[in-house]
Write a protein that holds these residues in place. Structure first.
Motif, mmCIF file in Angstrom:
data_model
loop_
_atom_site.group_PDB
_atom_site.id
_atom_site.type_symbol
_atom_site.label_atom_id
_atom_site.label_comp_id
_atom_site.label_asym_id
_atom_site.label_seq_id
_atom_site.Cartn_x
_atom_site.Cartn_y
_atom_site.Cartn_z
ATOM 1 N N LEU A 11 0.834 -1.193 0.000
ATOM 2 C CA LEU A 11 0.000 0.000 0.000
ATOM 3 C C LEU A 11 0.876 1.254 0.000
ATOM 4 O O LEU A 11 1.915 1.300 0.660
ATOM 5 C CB LEU A 11 -0.916 0.002 1.228
ATOM 6 N N LEU A 12 0.425 2.280 -0.720
ATOM 7 C CA LEU A 12 1.198 3.513 -0.865
ATOM 8 C C LEU A 12 0.327 4.725 -0.555
ATOM 9 O O LEU A 12 -0.874 4.721 -0.817
ATOM 10 C CB LEU A 12 1.713 3.660 -2.301
ATOM 11 N N HIS A 13 0.935 5.758 -0.009
ATOM 12 C CA HIS A 13 0.277 7.061 0.070
ATOM 13 C C HIS A 13 1.255 8.133 -0.397
ATOM 14 O O HIS A 13 2.428 7.859 -0.640
ATOM 15 C CB HIS A 13 -0.274 7.350 1.467
ATOM 16 N N MET B 67 -2.119 -12.947 5.052
ATOM 17 C CA MET B 67 -1.343 -12.169 4.101
ATOM 18 C C MET B 67 -0.155 -11.496 4.774
ATOM 19 O O MET B 67 -0.122 -11.318 5.992
ATOM 20 C CB MET B 67 -2.216 -11.094 3.452
ATOM 21 N N THR B 68 0.805 -11.097 3.959
ATOM 22 C CA THR B 68 1.829 -10.141 4.379
ATOM 23 C C THR B 68 1.512 -8.825 3.690
ATOM 24 O O THR B 68 1.292 -8.784 2.474
ATOM 25 C CB THR B 68 3.244 -10.605 3.985
ATOM 26 N N ILE B 69 1.445 -7.756 4.472
ATOM 27 C CA ILE B 69 1.061 -6.432 3.972
ATOM 28 C C ILE B 69 2.076 -5.416 4.473
ATOM 29 O O ILE B 69 2.440 -5.428 5.656
ATOM 30 C CB ILE B 69 -0.350 -6.053 4.462
ATOM 31 N N VAL B 70 2.526 -4.534 3.589
ATOM 32 C CA VAL B 70 3.462 -3.486 4.001
ATOM 33 C C VAL B 70 3.009 -2.140 3.455
ATOM 34 O O VAL B 70 2.292 -2.057 2.455
ATOM 35 C CB VAL B 70 4.906 -3.777 3.533
ATOM 36 N N CYS B 71 3.437 -1.097 4.135
ATOM 37 C CA CYS B 71 3.173 0.279 3.720
ATOM 38 C C CYS B 71 4.170 1.165 4.444
ATOM 39 O O CYS B 71 4.568 0.870 5.580
ATOM 40 C CB CYS B 71 1.737 0.680 4.071
ATOM 41 N N CYS B 72 4.576 2.234 3.804
ATOM 42 C CA CYS B 72 5.501 3.173 4.448
ATOM 43 C C CYS B 72 4.718 4.069 5.401
ATOM 44 O O CYS B 72 4.600 5.279 5.213
ATOM 45 C CB CYS B 72 6.235 3.997 3.399
ATOM 46 N N ASP B 73 4.164 3.438 6.417
ATOM 47 C CA ASP B 73 3.348 4.121 7.413
ATOM 48 C C ASP B 73 3.301 3.221 8.642
ATOM 49 O O ASP B 73 2.967 2.030 8.532
ATOM 50 C CB ASP B 73 1.940 4.361 6.871
ATOM 51 N N ILE C 236 -8.320 6.956 3.772
ATOM 52 C CA ILE C 236 -7.095 6.664 4.493
ATOM 53 C C ILE C 236 -6.656 5.250 4.149
ATOM 54 O O ILE C 236 -7.464 4.317 4.139
ATOM 55 C CB ILE C 236 -7.300 6.813 6.009
ATOM 56 N N VAL C 237 -5.373 5.090 3.903
ATOM 57 C CA VAL C 237 -4.843 3.833 3.384
ATOM 58 C C VAL C 237 -5.244 2.626 4.232
ATOM 59 O O VAL C 237 -5.556 1.561 3.701
ATOM 60 C CB VAL C 237 -3.308 3.941 3.227
#
Length: 469
Positions: free
Chosen positions: A30-32, A121-127, A106-107
């Protein structure tokens, strides 16, 4: 020896071990707009493409204005970040929910709404608040800009096993006590470093009784205790929430998915590195008094005296917090007046949170000297609020129910911010110095407490309000 839920998900995604690090496959990235431009610059410099744009999703949330969907972004830096986000997603073929799109928000709100967040799942975001998605039994981690580039290029991420912590909450939460109060009570007990480096798994009767929204609130603030991630094993509550989400399998495929999800549990003989046990029955509404979520007390108590704190560093931190917050030891929390109340954020901007606020505000008015800002966590949340007539309740109470979704006053990266010395009761997740504006003072609360505070003009619980009007 059995395995924890975290270890099971980790091992399912292990590509290979590399000395001290493991290379994990990432299911969803995920990205913002705030933290991504440098990562795309790195891709271009290296001549790389995005490995799996179909497993990547962008949204505009941090910088978005909330007063109107078509309002221009005024801050030059924020405007540039949003423009770069749009250009980068277009160049690399990444789906993006822009302000005004039906799926924008909001992400960490839209991921579950759109059916993208699923157990195992594996989930990543720069947050850092990516931990929210752990409510579904997903291993969800906040990452840095360099790691964003790595995931974009390879759909993998090198990580070191962080260790585990179990937080078991026995009994039932009393009436009026929410997941927000529970997590504030936990952080007040173990401190902002109490879960440092660990994946926290929440268990027990009180956790099982939480709604999905409550579970997301709990996992969202795991990072405020220093945790790497938060996890709750999927159960029927999880399955029912997901059943109607977009893209869910049907028929026999759904049954097969459920069978896999039901296997995602910690084995009875698994051992955690640390364990904390809480009694739900002893909890009550909590509110922060200082400049981190660990500096919180029950609403019925008073501002603590640093002189009673034995640890020197902790005592010094409390003294600095009281000076910044302009509070005196012994002041009853219910005597603290506020200028603004904010209901929203990736912690408490979902439909259940707005319903809780509307229940308190129905038939009442916001205090004349208080501003109440309510910002939906997504465009879908706002549409649902209108369908249910919550917008009318907010309007009649004198609240400012915003037209667009976004992080708003939680991050204060847009027009929504407090001035120096202004005091707010906020459903946000973080309250360090200047978080909601330079010199602003923030008290973290649950949505119902926020609504009651807006009516009373001071920190208050719904039970403190008399009658209607």
């Amino acid at each position: 020896m059995g395995a924890t839920l975290a270890r099971k998900i980790w091992d399912l995604h292990l590509v290979r071990s590399m000395g001290g690090d493991d290379l994990l496959y990432i299911d969803l990235h995920l990205l913002h707009e705030v933290t991504t431009p440098q990562a795309f610059d790195g891709l271009r410099a290296a001549g790389r493409t995005v490995r799996r744009p179909d497993l990547t999703l962008g949204t505009e949330d941090h910088n978005t204005p909330t007063i109107a969907v078509d309002r221009a972004i005024r801050d030059p830096q924020a405007r540039e970040q949003s423009a770069l986000m749009r250009a980068n997603c277009r160049e690399f073929g990444i789906p993006l929910h822009r302000l005004g799109d039906p799926g924008q928000g909001i992400v960490h709100v839209i991921g579950p709404e759109l059916g993208l967040t699923r157990p195992g799942m594996t989930i990543v975001c720069c947050d850092s608040h990516t931990t929210t998605h752990g409510a579904f039994g997903a291993l969800a981690l906040g990452i840095g800009t360099t790691q964003v580039e790595h995931v974009l290029a390879t759909q993998t991420l090198p990580l070191r096993w962080p260790g585990t912590m179990a937080v078991t909450v026995n009994g039932a939460l009393p009436s009026g006590v929410t997941a927000k109060d529970l997590v504030l009570a936990l952080i007040a007990r173990i401190g902002t470093a109490g879960g440092r480096g660990s994946i926290i798994e929440y268990r027990g009767e009180a956790i099982a009784s939480l709604s999905m929204e409550g579970r997301m609130t709990l996992c969202n603030m795991s990072v405020e205790a220093g945790a790497r991630a938060g996890l709750i094993a999927p159960d029927n509550t999880t399955f029912e929430f997901l059943r109607s989400r977009p893209g869910m399998p049907q028929g026999a495929d759904w049954d097969a998915e459920i069978a896999f999800w039901e296997s995602l549990r910690t084995d009875e003989d698994a051992v955690f590195d640390h364990e904390i046990v809480l009694d739900a029955a002893g909890l009550s509404p909590y509110v922060s008094w200082g400049t981190n979520p660990g500096q919180s007390v029950p609403l019925h108590e008073a501002v603590p005296d640093p002189c009673g704190i034995q640890d020197q560093e902790e005592r010094a931190a409390a003294e600095r917090a009281l000076e910044y917050m302009d509070l005196k030891p012994g002041t009853p929390m219910r005597d603290i007046r506020v200028d603004t109340v904010f209901i929203g954020s990736c912690t408490n901007g979902r439909i259940e949170d707005l319903r809780a606020a509307a229940e308190v505000l129905s038939g009442r008015k916001v205090a004349e000297d208080v501003g109440l800002i309510i910002v939906p966590g997504s465009a879908q949340v706002r549409r649902q609020a209108v369908v249910e007539g919550l917008d009318v309740v907010f309007e009649e109470a004198g609240a400012d129910f915003r037209a667009a979704a976004g992080c708003s006053l939680c991050a204060a990266l847009n027009e929504d911010r407090l001035g120096p010395g202004q005091r707010a009761a906020s459903t946000t997740n973080r309250n360090y110095e200047g978080r909601q504006g330079k010199g602003a003072r923030t008290h973290i609360v649950a949505p119902a407490v926020a609504a009651a505070t807006a009516v009373a003009g001071r920190l208050a619980a719904p039970s403190d309000l008399e009658g209607k009007g």
